[in-house]
Write a protein that holds these residues in place. Structure first.
Motif, PDB file in Angstrom:
ATOM      1  N   ALA A   1     -48.374 -24.844 -34.900  1.00 35.63           N
ATOM      2  CA  ALA A   1     -49.774 -24.437 -34.915  1.00 35.63           C
ATOM      3  C   ALA A   1     -50.655 -25.424 -34.155  1.00 35.63           C
ATOM      4  O   ALA A   1     -51.712 -25.055 -33.643  1.00 35.63           O
ATOM      5  N   GLY A   2     -50.215 -26.683 -34.041  1.00 37.77           N
ATOM      6  CA  GLY A   2     -51.017 -27.703 -33.365  1.00 37.77           C
ATOM      7  C   GLY A   2     -50.918 -27.624 -31.843  1.00 37.77           C
ATOM      8  O   GLY A   2     -51.633 -28.321 -31.140  1.00 37.77           O
ATOM      9  N   HIS A   3     -50.040 -26.787 -31.323  1.00 35.08           N
ATOM     10  CA  HIS A   3     -49.865 -26.721 -29.862  1.00 35.08           C
ATOM     11  C   HIS A   3     -50.859 -25.764 -29.214  1.00 35.08           C
ATOM     12  O   HIS A   3     -51.198 -24.739 -29.792  1.00 35.08           O
ATOM     13  N   ARG A   4     -51.294 -26.119 -28.043  1.00 35.57           N
ATOM     14  CA  ARG A   4     -52.149 -25.206 -27.264  1.00 35.57           C
ATOM     15  C   ARG A   4     -51.395 -24.843 -25.994  1.00 35.57           C
ATOM     16  O   ARG A   4     -51.133 -25.699 -25.159  1.00 35.57           O
ATOM     17  N   LEU A   5     -51.047 -23.603 -25.878  1.00 33.46           N
ATOM     18  CA  LEU A   5     -50.283 -23.180 -24.702  1.00 33.46           C
ATOM     19  C   LEU A   5     -51.020 -22.041 -24.007  1.00 33.46           C
ATOM     20  O   LEU A   5     -51.610 -21.187 -24.683  1.00 33.46           O
TER      21      LEU A   5
ATOM     22  N   LEU B   1     -43.753 -28.877 -26.112  1.00 35.68           N
ATOM     23  CA  LEU B   1     -43.385 -27.603 -25.492  1.00 35.68           C
ATOM     24  C   LEU B   1     -43.942 -27.616 -24.070  1.00 35.68           C
ATOM     25  O   LEU B   1     -44.972 -28.256 -23.822  1.00 35.68           O
ATOM     26  N   PRO B   2     -43.268 -26.947 -23.133  1.00 36.19           N
ATOM     27  CA  PRO B   2     -43.776 -26.963 -21.763  1.00 36.19           C
ATOM     28  C   PRO B   2     -45.154 -26.289 -21.683  1.00 36.19           C
ATOM     29  O   PRO B   2     -45.337 -25.217 -22.265  1.00 36.19           O
TER      30      PRO B   2
ATOM     31  N   LYS C   1     -52.992 -18.593 -34.939  1.00 38.43           N
ATOM     32  CA  LYS C   1     -53.632 -19.793 -34.350  1.00 38.43           C
ATOM     33  C   LYS C   1     -53.239 -19.966 -32.889  1.00 38.43           C
ATOM     34  O   LYS C   1     -54.059 -20.309 -32.053  1.00 38.43           O
ATOM     35  N   LEU C   2     -51.973 -19.722 -32.587  1.00 39.87           N
ATOM     36  CA  LEU C   2     -51.499 -19.917 -31.213  1.00 39.87           C
ATOM     37  C   LEU C   2     -52.178 -18.935 -30.258  1.00 39.87           C
ATOM     38  O   LEU C   2     -52.451 -19.260 -29.114  1.00 39.87           O
TER      39      LEU C   2
END
Ligand SMILES: Cc1ncc(C[n+]2csc(CCOP(=O)(O)OP(=O)(O)O)c2C)c(N)n1
Length: 495
Positions: A304-308, A186-187, A212-213
């Motif tokens: 859930a594993g993404h950090r944005l 994801l950007p 989580k996000l």
């Protein structure tokens, strides 16, 4: 010949997982109705007209997520199903259309009640099985979450001494193996989530991921996130246009259905703003392709594993709602809806106005709407279908929307007991058009026509179907609604 094909049709329906059939009778489909009535393990709902039958079936599917069939006779009876089929297509719902037909040799002849029924629903049905008695048959074993058309050509005599089957002897299909979740990026841009049109189960699956996000979530009532078990309140914002006007973001993660807001529509031209769609439906909800990515619902796990980085949200200025105005009535309704109720939101202003006040609702509410094609038709029937086994179910819709579906309460006597509250917000026409800036310069007469202004009152409608009627001009008129079905006509003050 008819007996064989009807038996094989019923067996195929049972194998697809159909346990309910909405029938609208005629002579041509009478043998199928007779066979259904002789059958075990299948629930029949009966209707005198097909539009309501189809929308009611759609509501049953919304409530249960299992396929439901609607059975019509031949001719324009079959064509009456089209609006509900379109809605089912865009919502991805397994509506099974069984249309009785005259034998194929009658096509194109103009013989009574012989129309071109094959492929009648065009792109809106995943396939059309044109079945004729005597021909070799191969039935699908599942509906794949889309409308399916079975056109059943029957020969005369239309013998109604038909044996039934036991639907329970044919277990429905096993749930399909979920496809492998995709890997995706994801950007890494400031992001906000827009959520709408999630079933309560989808909302329960999405809530821990969203927690989580930790991103701001603009959640429509139909996202069903406001009452989710994982408490997200600290992340949630209403998804109405006023609140969205305070959102400054570079990336939108859209969960579920296509959002209702004008803000979303305007993304069409804001091509620099990235959009990632995560939905059960294949529709991106925008025509532009630049900076738009579509992900299947199975991508949820990986999310859930993404950090944005989080987008920034400014609170909109506090708006004082004029008392007894329509938005103020929505606030009143949101505060008074009993905890745990099912609520169906009508299109046009009701769903938009409700999205602003949704933070006021009690816990455990479940919201539904027909946002596939945004039609104002069939809403009462869809709601009644969805409400069938509910103890407390509310519909909030506009007056023109109600006028579309005047035959819908026909089915009321067939429904189990329950508090069904049909709330018509009667503002005297299609008032959404009074808010469209481009229409304001039109003449008074032209606006009259576009809004379809009227002075209709709904008491006689309630009387027609034997429903108690309450006219509400003040909130305390909602204090003591009788048990069972009630038609509540809210007359808001003109803004
Ligand atoms: C079947 C169908 N026809 C026309 C429209 C276009 N349309 C959208 S809103 C609307 C007016 C709705 O009026 P009402 O139900 O009274 O709600 P209000 O606008 O007053 O909230 C119309 C005609 C539509 N969405 N669906």
């Amino acid at each position: 010949m008819n007996t064989l094909v009807i038996r094989s049709l019923l067996t195929a329906l049972a194998r697809m997982g159909v346990a309910e059939v909405c029938v609208a009778a005629g002579a041509r489909n009478a043998p199928v109705i007779a066979a259904l009535m002789e059958s075990e393990g299948v629930k029949l709902w009966n209707f005198f007209e097909e539009r309501s039958a189809a929308f009611f079936a759609l509501g049953r599917i919304l409530a249960n997520r299992a396929p439901v069939a609607v059975l019509t006779t031949s001719g324009t009876a079959a064509a009456e199903l089209l609006p509900a089929v379109i809605e089912a297509h865009y919502q991805g719902l397994p509506l099974v259309l069984v249309t009785a037909d005259r034998p194929r040799r009658f096509r194109g002849t103009g013989a009574p009640q012989a129309i071109e029924q094959k492929e009648l629903f065009g792109p809106y049905a995943s396939s059309c099985l044109d079945v004729e008695a005597g021909a070799s048959l191969s039935w699908p074993t599942r509906t794949n979450g889309r409308p399916l058309h079975i056109n059943l050509c029957l020969e005369e005599p239309l013998d109604t001494r038909q044996p039934g089957i036991d639907f329970l002897a044919h277990p429905g299909p096993k749930p399909p193996k979920p496809p492998k979740p995709p890997t995706f990026t994801l950007p890494a841009l400031p992001t906000a989530v827009l959520a709408a049109g999630l079933s309560p189960e989808e909302a329960e699956a999405a809530a821990p991921v969203l927690s989580k996000l930790g991103l701001p979530v603009f959640a429509e009532a139909t996202s069903n996130l406001w009452g989710a078990r994982t408490d997200l309140r600290h992340l949630l914002h209403p998804a109405d246009d006023d609140t969205l006007s305070g959102l400054d973001t570079r990336h939108v993660l859209r969960l579920g259905g296509v959002p209702t807001s004008r803000w979303w529509r305007d993304l069409e031209d804001r091509t620099e703003l990235h959009v990632s769609n995560l939905s059960r439906q294949p529709f991106p909800g925008l025509a532009r392709t630049q900076n738009v990515v579509n992900l299947p619902w199975t991508a949820l796990e990986g999310l859930a594993g993404h950090r944005l980085p989080a987008a920034t949200v400014a609170r909109p200025p506090f708006a004082n709602l004029p008392p007894l105005s329509e938005p103020s009535w929505m606030q009143t309704l949101a505060e008074r809806l009993p905890a745990g109720a099912q609520v169906f939101l009508g299109n046009s202003l009701p769903i938009r106005e409700f999205n602003r006040v949704v933070p006021a609702v009690a816990g455990g509410m479940r919201f539904l709407a027909n946002r596939g094609a945004n039609g104002i038709d069939g809403l009462v029937s869809t709601w009644l279908g969805a409400s069938a086994v509910e103890r407390e179910s509310w519909l909030i819709l506009g007056d023109l929307s109600a006028l579309y579906d005047l035959a819908a309460p026909w089915v009321l006597p067939q429904l189990p007991k329950g508090n069904r509250r049909l709330v018509v917000i009667n503002n005297g026409g299609g008032k959404i058009f009074a808010q469209v800036a481009s229409l304001r310069s039109l003449s008074r007469e032209a606006r009259h026509i576009i809004e379809n202004r009227h002075r209709v009152r709904f008491g006689p409608w309630a009387e027609l179907w034997g429903m108690p009627y309450v006219q509400a001009t003040r909130p305390d008129h909602l204090d003591r609604l009788p048990e069972g079905p009630v038609l509540v006509e809210v007359l808001p003050d003109a803004a």
